[in-house]
Design an enzyme around this catalytic site. Structure first.
Site, mmCIF file in Angstrom:
data_model
loop_
_atom_site.group_PDB
_atom_site.id
_atom_site.type_symbol
_atom_site.label_atom_id
_atom_site.label_comp_id
_atom_site.label_asym_id
_atom_site.label_seq_id
_atom_site.Cartn_x
_atom_site.Cartn_y
_atom_site.Cartn_z
ATOM 1 N N PHE A 138 1.190 -0.745 -0.066
ATOM 2 C CA PHE A 138 0.285 0.186 0.298
ATOM 3 C C PHE A 138 1.364 0.833 0.135
ATOM 4 O O PHE A 138 1.566 1.000 0.916
ATOM 5 C CB PHE A 138 -0.738 -0.280 1.052
ATOM 6 C CG PHE A 138 -2.620 1.693 1.047
ATOM 7 C CD1 PHE A 138 -2.761 1.525 0.587
ATOM 8 C CD2 PHE A 138 -1.543 2.543 1.517
ATOM 9 C CE1 PHE A 138 -3.538 2.429 0.469
ATOM 10 C CE2 PHE A 138 -2.335 3.238 1.390
ATOM 11 C CZ PHE A 138 -3.558 3.075 1.059
ATOM 12 N N ASP A 223 9.696 2.865 1.684
ATOM 13 C CA ASP A 223 7.966 3.758 1.980
ATOM 14 C C ASP A 223 8.169 2.579 3.136
ATOM 15 O O ASP A 223 7.633 2.021 4.506
ATOM 16 C CB ASP A 223 6.195 2.871 1.435
ATOM 17 C CG ASP A 223 5.328 3.638 2.182
ATOM 18 O OD1 ASP A 223 5.464 3.970 2.910
ATOM 19 O OD2 ASP A 223 4.530 3.589 1.258
ATOM 20 N N LYS A 252 2.243 9.501 8.748
ATOM 21 C CA LYS A 252 1.732 9.188 9.182
ATOM 22 C C LYS A 252 1.491 9.246 11.096
ATOM 23 O O LYS A 252 1.666 10.813 10.523
ATOM 24 C CB LYS A 252 1.571 7.764 9.860
ATOM 25 C CG LYS A 252 0.599 7.151 8.029
ATOM 26 C CD LYS A 252 0.143 5.475 8.710
ATOM 27 C CE LYS A 252 -0.816 5.049 8.623
ATOM 28 N NZ LYS A 252 -0.804 5.180 6.992
HETATM 29 C C1 LIG Z 1 -0.500 5.420 5.065
HETATM 30 C C2 LIG Z 1 0.023 4.818 4.147
HETATM 31 C C3 LIG Z 1 0.080 5.329 2.742
HETATM 32 C C4 LIG Z 1 -1.231 6.296 2.857
HETATM 33 O O1 LIG Z 1 -0.734 7.660 3.052
HETATM 34 P P1 LIG Z 1 -1.530 9.388 3.785
HETATM 35 O O2 LIG Z 1 -0.992 10.215 4.253
HETATM 36 O O3 LIG Z 1 -3.020 8.471 3.349
HETATM 37 O O4 LIG Z 1 -1.601 9.200 1.638
HETATM 38 C C5 LIG Z 1 1.541 5.464 2.264
HETATM 39 N N1 LIG Z 1 2.217 4.451 2.211
HETATM 40 C C6 LIG Z 1 1.525 3.279 3.845
HETATM 41 C C7 LIG Z 1 2.820 2.430 4.261
HETATM 42 C C8 LIG Z 1 1.291 3.832 4.306
HETATM 43 O O5 LIG Z 1 0.694 3.108 5.960
#
Ligand SMILES: *Cc1c(COP(=O)(O)O)cnc(C)c1O
Length: 396
Positions: A138, A223, A252
């Site tokens: 994700f 990420d 986050k």
């Molecule tokens: C939550 C998340 C995102 C997206 O972040 P947003 O602030 O909602 O755009 C991207 N990568 C990972 C691993 C996430 O957990």
């Protein structure tokens, strides 16, 4: 507005993009939140891995309040002192040499994708634009990050997706070798998959990915939007593996609830961004930076990481013995306070039951109960959560 009216009006005026709990949360303190009717909840969701220091943390709140009275916004056409201070803090505590600030995880990943492409463009490799990402990953909801996301359910109805992404199974080094081509520029990966179901790769996997990238001259993008900021017991999850990336994204928990995102890179890669190549109106905004400085300093100086390791392993132990008592539990996994409990059935009824009994958590990948509580929880909080979980497992 009472809570019923608030929910009714919310349904009338807000686009229907979320499945929401039937509660209006109005106040928080530490690992607890209260709804409009005065009901108390133990928050083991933490704003989805955002409120790492808990709700209404006094240092963060004070930093934001003081900054709001001083300077709220000026634009990136000027130097911004809190931005410089946060960048230095992040650089001094990571592999990176340079930082770019934005506002969210998707934006940070969008920036990472642009930086990787731009890096090869500047080296004359214009055909090297393809990024290998993982199944079940994700990375966000913008067009590029949604395309990078390896889950069809998030992409349905939004075709055409962006060209230049390929997916391979997570935790599978052979699959990487088969997917690489003369067009590949980078591998993008979560050190532990979050939304995909708290999937922890094998011990040597990240080293293998790094070796693979080095052999093929590819950039490695981590990420760490969910795994970063102390969540797994080190400031960044990659530290545990000892394998650094070339680019890393954060968001986050970076501002403990104040929206903030960051893209970090080594100097070698960061030089590909020059004045005009990337920008953000709000990125690095003084308020967000003040919240983030207070957050990072607290994580580093207040014994937070030690607490994550101690309480995380206590929680994991309790969940593992719990799993033995309930055959519906398939596996307990995670690191620090990023924990998933995979069931042999859908997790939603457990989540609903826990909600009614005053415990907040959620379910990801349909069958995985996800716990990403504030990093300040103690063993008594874990005991309370386990009591409620026990009741709910008995019920289903
Ligand atoms: C939550 C998340 C995102 C997206 O972040 P947003 O602030 O909602 O755009 C991207 N990568 C990972 C691993 C996430 O957990």
């Amino acid at each position: 507005m009472d809570s019923k009216e608030c929910m009714e009006r919310g349904r009338r005026y807000i686009m229907d993009t979320y499945t929401r709990f039937p509660a209006v949360l109005v106040r928080g303190r530490g690992a607890r939140v209260w709804d409009l009717d005065g009901k108390e909840y133990l928050d083991f969701l933490g704003g989805i891995a955002v409120c790492n220091l808990g709700h209404a943390h006094p240092r963060v709140a004070e930093a934001v309040a003081r900054q709001a009275e001083t300077l709220m916004h000026v634009s990136n056409l000027f130097f911004i002192e809190p931005q410089v201070r946060l960048a230095q803090l992040l650089v001094e505590h990571s592999f990176a040499d340079k930082v770019f600030f934005c506002n969210s995880g998707a934006e940070a990943n969008e920036g990472a994708i642009k930086l990787a492409r731009r890096y090869f463009h500047d080296k004359g490799g214009e055909s090297r634009f393809e990024i290998i990402a993982m199944d079940e990953s994700f990375h966000g909801r913008t067009m590029a990050t949604m395309t990078a996301t390896g889950q069809a359910k998030h992409q349905a109805g939004f075709n055409p997706l962006l060209p230049g992404f390929r997916h391979v199974p997570f935790n599978d080094l052979d699959a990487l070798e088969k997917a690489v081509s003369e067009n590949t520029c980078a591998v993008m990966i979560e050190p532990i998959q979050g939304e995909g179901g708290i999937r922890v790769p094998g011990a040597d996997y990240l080293r293998g990915v790094r070796d693979f990238c080095d052999r093929h001259g590819l950039l490695l993008i981590y990420d760490e939007v969910q795994t970063g900021m102390g969540r797994t017991g080190t400031l960044f999850a990659y530290e545990e593996s000892g394998v650094a990336p070339d680019i890393m994204t954060l968001a986050k928990a970076l501002g403990n609830g104040f929206p903030a995102g960051a893209l970090l890179a080594t100097d070698r890669v960061a030089v590909a961004f020059k004045p005009g190549s990337h920008a953000s109106t709000f990125g690095g905004n003084p308020l967000a930076m003040s919240a983030a400085i207070a957050t990072v300093e607290t994580i580093l100086n207040d014994g937070i990481l030690e607490n994550v390791r101690a309480v995380g392993s206590y929680f994991m132990d309790r969940l593992r013995s719990f799993a033995e008592a309930y055959p519906v539990v398939k596996e307990v996994r995670g690191r620090g306070l990023m924990i998933g409990v995979e069931l042999y059935r859908e997790g939603a009824p457990v989540v609903q039951c826990a909600f009614k009994q005053g415990l907040l958590m959620n379910c990801t990948a349909d069958r995985v109960l996800r716990f990403v509580p504030p990093l300040i929880i103690n063993k008594a909080d874990v005991d309370r959560a386990m009591d409620i979980l026990g009741n709910c497992m008995g019920e289903i």
